[in-house]
Motif scaffolding. Structure first.
Motif, short mmCIF file in Angstrom:
data_model
loop_
_atom_site.label_atom_id
_atom_site.label_comp_id
_atom_site.label_asym_id
_atom_site.label_seq_id
_atom_site.Cartn_x
_atom_site.Cartn_y
_atom_site.Cartn_z
N ARG A 86 8.56 40.91 22.40
CA ARG A 86 9.56 40.06 23.03
C ARG A 86 10.21 39.19 21.96
N GLN A 87 11.29 38.54 22.31
CA GLN A 87 12.01 37.71 21.35
C GLN A 87 11.34 36.33 21.26
N VAL A 88 10.49 36.18 20.28
CA VAL A 88 9.80 34.91 20.06
C VAL A 88 10.56 34.06 19.04
N ALA A 89 11.00 34.71 17.97
CA ALA A 89 11.68 34.00 16.89
C ALA A 89 13.14 34.47 16.78
N ILE A 90 13.99 33.58 16.31
CA ILE A 90 15.40 33.91 16.09
C ILE A 90 15.52 34.78 14.84
N VAL A 91 16.23 35.90 14.95
CA VAL A 91 16.45 36.79 13.82
C VAL A 91 17.90 36.67 13.40
N SER A 92 18.12 36.38 12.12
CA SER A 92 19.47 36.17 11.61
C SER A 92 19.54 36.57 10.14
N PRO A 93 20.67 37.10 9.68
CA PRO A 93 20.81 37.41 8.25
C PRO A 93 20.96 36.16 7.39
N ILE A 94 21.11 35.01 8.01
CA ILE A 94 21.27 33.77 7.27
C ILE A 94 19.91 33.31 6.76
N ALA A 95 19.79 33.15 5.45
CA ALA A 95 18.53 32.72 4.86
C ALA A 95 18.18 31.32 5.34
N GLY A 96 16.90 31.11 5.64
CA GLY A 96 16.44 29.78 6.05
C GLY A 96 16.56 29.53 7.54
N THR A 97 16.73 30.59 8.34
CA THR A 97 16.84 30.41 9.79
C THR A 97 15.56 29.82 10.36
N THR A 98 14.43 30.38 9.95
CA THR A 98 13.14 29.85 10.42
C THR A 98 12.73 28.70 9.51
N ARG A 99 12.56 27.52 10.10
CA ARG A 99 12.22 26.36 9.30
C ARG A 99 10.86 25.78 9.65
N ASP A 100 10.43 26.01 10.86
CA ASP A 100 9.12 25.53 11.28
C ASP A 100 8.28 26.73 11.66
N ILE A 101 7.02 26.52 11.94
CA ILE A 101 6.12 27.61 12.30
C ILE A 101 6.37 28.03 13.74
N VAL A 102 6.58 29.32 13.95
CA VAL A 102 6.75 29.89 15.28
C VAL A 102 5.49 30.69 15.60
N GLU A 103 4.87 30.37 16.70
CA GLU A 103 3.54 30.91 17.00
C GLU A 103 3.51 31.63 18.34
N THR A 104 2.75 32.71 18.38
CA THR A 104 2.51 33.42 19.64
C THR A 104 1.13 34.04 19.60
N GLY A 109 -6.28 45.75 18.92
CA GLY A 109 -7.58 46.41 18.89
C GLY A 109 -8.61 45.74 19.75
N GLY A 110 -8.17 45.01 20.79
CA GLY A 110 -9.11 44.31 21.67
C GLY A 110 -9.50 42.94 21.18
N TYR A 111 -8.92 42.48 20.08
CA TYR A 111 -9.23 41.17 19.53
C TYR A 111 -8.04 40.23 19.69
N PRO A 112 -8.29 38.97 20.07
CA PRO A 112 -7.19 38.01 20.24
C PRO A 112 -6.66 37.55 18.89
N LEU A 113 -5.33 37.47 18.78
CA LEU A 113 -4.68 37.03 17.55
C LEU A 113 -3.74 35.87 17.86
N VAL A 114 -3.67 34.93 16.93
CA VAL A 114 -2.64 33.89 16.95
C VAL A 114 -1.77 34.15 15.74
N VAL A 115 -0.56 34.65 15.98
CA VAL A 115 0.34 35.08 14.91
C VAL A 115 1.38 34.00 14.66
N ARG A 116 1.58 33.67 13.39
CA ARG A 116 2.53 32.61 13.02
C ARG A 116 3.59 33.16 12.08
#
Length: 316
Positions: A86-104, A109-116
Motif C-alpha cells: 500500500r502507499q505508506v510513503a510519498i514517492v517522488s523524483p525530487i531528492a529529499g522528499t522523505t525527511r522523517d522516519i516513515v514506519e509500518t 515468513g511468519g515473523y512480525p516486522l517494523v519497517v522504517r
C-alpha cells in the motif's frame, strides 16, 4: 519456570537464614553453605541462559526492526510501499522528499516486522530539517535489528556517480555496512539496458567498493529479484531470532529482562562472598529475591519461615 525459580529462591533464603541463626544451637548439617552456593550458581546459570535469548521474546512481541537506508532517490520509499502493499510513503523524483522516519508493520515468513523508511543520505544540504532527518536515519539504522542499504543499480554499475556523491564515501554511513544483519539492495534493475549477468556485475561492483555484505539486485517495477529478497530476510530472521523460542517461556517484556538482570547481579555478588561474610551473602540473596519477586510476586518472610521449619528440625 518463573515459579520454579521463586520456590528455589525461597529455599536458598531459608537455608542461609538457618545457617546464620541456628547453626551453633541446632542440628544444622555441615556443608549447608556450600550447598547453597552450588544451588545459587545453578539458578544464576538458568537465569543467564534465559537472558541470552537474542531478545527473541521481545522481538516476537514488538517485531523485528528493519531500517531502509541509502542515498536519495535510491528506491527506499518504493520498497517500503511494495513491502506494505500500500502507499505508506510519498514517492517522488525530487531528492529529499522523505525527511522523517516513515514506519509500518508487516509480516515476513511468519515473523512480525517494523519497517522504517528514512531520509536519503547525502552530504551537501543547507536544509536544517533535512539534516535532522539524515541524523535520525543513521540513528534508526544503528538501532535496527536488520538494515537494507539501497543503492541505485544504474548509478552503481554504470559508474556515473561521482565519489563525493556516494553515501559509501562517508565513514559513518559506510560503518552501517559493518553491522550484522545488513544487506545491500541494488534497486531499479529495470532501468539497466540488460539484466543479463546482473549478479556477476553486482558482485564485481561490491568487490570494487570493498563491500562484503550480501548483494541483492531487485526491481520493484517488474519484481525482478523480489522472491530472493523475501527469502533472504525470512531466513535471516529465522536463523537469528526464530530458534528455540517455543522451547521455553519467551522473555517478552523489557521490565522482566531488567528485573532478571538485577536478580542475576545479586546472585553473582553472593557467589563472590566467602563463608566468613555470610551475613552479607544473605543480604545479596534478599536482593535477588526482591528483584525476582517483581515478576513472580513478592517473596514474604512467611514463605521463608515456612520453608525453614519444614526443612530443618528447629526447636524440636
Amino acid at each position: 519456570m518463573y515459579e520454579g525459580w521463586r520456590v528455589k529462591m525461597v529455599q536458598l533464603r531459608a537455608q542461609i537464614e538457618a545457617y546464620i541463626d541456628f547453626s551453633e544451637d541446632e542440628n544444622i548439617e555441615d556443608g549447608v553453605y556450600t550447598q547453597v552456593c552450588l544451588e545459587a550458581k545453578k539458578l544464576a546459570d538458568a537465569i543467564r541462559a534465559h537472558l541470552n535469548d537474542k531478545r527473541q521474546g521481545e522481538i516476537l512481541r514488538n517485531g523485528v526492526a528493519l531500517s531502509i537506508v541509502g542515498p536519495p532517490n535510491s528506491g527506499k520509499s518504493t520498497l517500503l510501499n511494495k513491502l506494505a502493499q500500500r502507499q505508506v510513503a510519498i514517492v517522488s523524483p525530487i531528492a529529499g522528499t522523505t525527511r522523517d522516519i516513515v514506519e509500518t508493520t508487516l509480516d515476513i515468513g511468519g515473523y512480525p516486522l517494523v519497517v522504517r523508511d528514512t531520509a536519503g543520505l547525502r552530504k551537501a544540504s543547507s536544509d536544517v530539517i533535512e539534516m535532522e532527518g539524515i541524523r535520525r536515519a543513521v540513528e534508526a539504522a544503528q538501532e535496527a535489528d536488520i538494515r537494507i542499504c539501497m543503492v541505485d543499480a544504474q548509478q552503481a554499475l554504470d559508474c556515473t556517480t561521482k565519489p563525493s556523491d556516494s553515501f559509501l564515501q562517508n565513514a559513518e554511513w559506510q560503518a552501517l555496512l559493518d553491522l550484522p544483519h545488513t544487506f545491500v539492495v541494488l534497486s531499479k534493475i529495470d532501468t539497466l539496458k540488460s539484466s543479463d549477468g546482473i549478479q556477476a556485475a553486482a558482485q564485481a561492483w561490491a568487490q570494487s567498493q570493498r563491500i562484503n555484505n550480501r548483494i541483492v539486485p531487485i526491481s520493484c517495477a517488474n519484481m525482478f529479484g523480489w522472491e530472493s529478497l523475501m527469502q533472504l530476510l525470512a531466513d535471516d530472521i529465522r536463523t537469528a531470532w526464530g530458534t528455540s523460542v517455543a522451547q521455553q517461556m519467551p522473555l517478552t517484556k523489557t521490565r522482566h529482562r531488567q528485573h532478571l538482570q538485577q536478580c542475576l547481579e545479586h546472585l553473582d555478588s553472593f557467589e563472590s562472598i566467602g563463608e566468613d561474610m555470610v551475613v552479607l551473602g544473605a543480604e545479596e540473596l534478599r536482593g535477588a529475591s526482591r528483584a525476582l519477586g517483581r515478576i513472580t510476586g513478592k517473596v514474604g518472610i512467611e514463605d521463608v519461615l515456612d520453608a525453614l521449619f519444614s526443612e530443618f528440625c528447629i526447636g524440636k
